[in-house]
Every structure is written in C-alpha cells, then in structure tokens.
Motif scaffolding. Structure first.
Motif, PDB file in Angstrom:
ATOM      1  N   VAL A  42       0.919  -1.163   0.014  1.00  0.00           N
ATOM      2  CA  VAL A  42       0.073  -0.117  -0.004  1.00  0.00           C
ATOM      3  C   VAL A  42       0.790   1.263   0.052  1.00  0.00           C
ATOM      4  CG1 VAL A  42      -1.512   1.566   1.514  1.00  0.00           C
ATOM      5  CG2 VAL A  42      -1.906  -0.899   0.981  1.00  0.00           C
ATOM      6  N   GLY A  43       2.142   1.311   0.829  1.00  0.00           N
ATOM      7  CA  GLY A  43       2.753   2.286   0.748  1.00  0.00           C
ATOM      8  C   GLY A  43       3.427   2.597  -0.422  1.00  0.00           C
ATOM      9  N   ALA A  49       1.946   6.918  -6.621  1.00  0.00           N
ATOM     10  CA  ALA A  49       0.651   7.857  -7.252  1.00  0.00           C
ATOM     11  C   ALA A  49       1.129   9.222  -6.757  1.00  0.00           C
ATOM     12  CB  ALA A  49      -0.654   7.584  -6.356  1.00  0.00           C
ATOM     13  N   LEU A  50       1.740   9.441  -5.638  1.00  0.00           N
ATOM     14  CA  LEU A  50       2.351  10.702  -5.293  1.00  0.00           C
ATOM     15  C   LEU A  50       3.480  11.235  -6.241  1.00  0.00           C
ATOM     16  CD1 LEU A  50       2.311  13.126  -3.209  1.00  0.00           C
ATOM     17  CD2 LEU A  50       3.886  11.708  -2.081  1.00  0.00           C
ATOM     18  N   ALA A 114       1.944   1.014 -10.852  1.00  0.00           N
ATOM     19  CA  ALA A 114       0.591   1.339 -11.121  1.00  0.00           C
ATOM     20  C   ALA A 114      -0.031   2.454 -10.404  1.00  0.00           C
ATOM     21  CB  ALA A 114      -0.227   0.170 -10.295  1.00  0.00           C
ATOM     22  N   GLY A 115       0.529   3.037  -9.254  1.00  0.00           N
ATOM     23  CA  GLY A 115       0.481   4.180  -8.874  1.00  0.00           C
ATOM     24  C   GLY A 115       0.792   5.424  -9.680  1.00  0.00           C
ATOM     25  N   VAL A 116       2.155   5.254 -10.397  1.00  0.00           N
ATOM     26  CA  VAL A 116       2.547   6.318 -11.104  1.00  0.00           C
ATOM     27  C   VAL A 116       1.497   6.486 -12.292  1.00  0.00           C
ATOM     28  CG1 VAL A 116       4.408   6.983 -12.682  1.00  0.00           C
ATOM     29  CG2 VAL A 116       4.914   6.224 -10.511  1.00  0.00           C
ATOM     30  N   ALA A 117       1.279   5.306 -13.144  1.00  0.00           N
ATOM     31  CA  ALA A 117       0.684   5.292 -14.311  1.00  0.00           C
ATOM     32  C   ALA A 117      -0.941   5.877 -13.896  1.00  0.00           C
ATOM     33  CB  ALA A 117       0.227   3.753 -14.797  1.00  0.00           C
TER      34      ALA A 117
END
Length: 124
Positions: A42-43, A49-50, A114-117
């Motif tokens: 999760v981190g 994403a950040l 996935a967060g970056v995308a």
C-alpha cells in the motif's frame, strides 16, 4: 517548517501501520507476514501515485513531504520485512521466506508503477 510536515505525516503513518498490521494478522493465522506485506505494498502504491502526481505538476513539495516522507516513511518498513524474512528462514520456513522476498519486491514495484500510471492518467 518542512520538518513539521514530516512529523505530522509520520504521526499518521506509524499508528496506521500498527493498526493495519494488527487487523491483517488477526484475520490470517499464517506464518507468512501478511501485515507487513500489505502495509509495504500500500505504501508503494501511495508513493507511486504521489510521484506520478508530482511529475504531472499536481503535487506540491509540501504534499510530497507530508505523504511521501512522513506518511509512507512511517507506514512502510524495510527493517520489519528483513527481520520477518530472516525469522522465517531461521525457523525452517525457507519457502515462506523466499516467497516473502519475491512477492514483496514484485508487488511493491508493481504497486509503485501502477500508482505512477494512475496518477499520470488522471493529471496528464
């Protein structure tokens, strides 16, 4: 005042890690360290994403300090991952130890990507 953002993020991340780990462990009676696995993945997702949001210009340096350094820094734990992997190996659960390493690295990197995308898709 940047240090205040890191402290505030850490004040949220550390108890969140403890509570998440406790909740996950109470639902899984297993030698595998599911709690640490979950908080680390999760981190990685949040940090990815950040990072994607920051790359797109949608996240300020203050938000990066608050969520990235503070929250994610306190939420995730490489030391516990290492300790639990060593504990598994020393107790004879070498397959669990190997799975922990491969799954944690694979899932963590996958979550970060996935967060970056996702963030780039939203803010690009």
């Amino acid at each position: 005042m940047n240090w205040v953002l890191v402290i505030v993020g850490g004040m949220v991340g550390a108890p969140l890690r403890y509570l998440t780990d406790h909740a996950v462990r109470s639902r899984h009676d297993s030698a595998f360290p599911w709690g640490t696995f979950v908080v680390n993945v999760v981190g990685c997702l949040v940090l990815g994403a950040l990072t994607g949001a920051a790359t797109a210009g949608a996240a300020s340096s203050h938000l990066q300090l608050l969520l990235g350094t503070g929250l994610c820094g306190a939420l995730t734990t490489y030391s516990t991952f290492s300790y639990e992997t060593l504990r598994l190996a020393e107790s004879g659960a070498r397959l669990h130890a190997a799975v922990n390493v491969v799954a944690s690295v694979t899932a963590g990197l996958g979550a970060a990507f996935a967060g970056v995308a996702a963030a780039q898709a939203v803010w690009a």
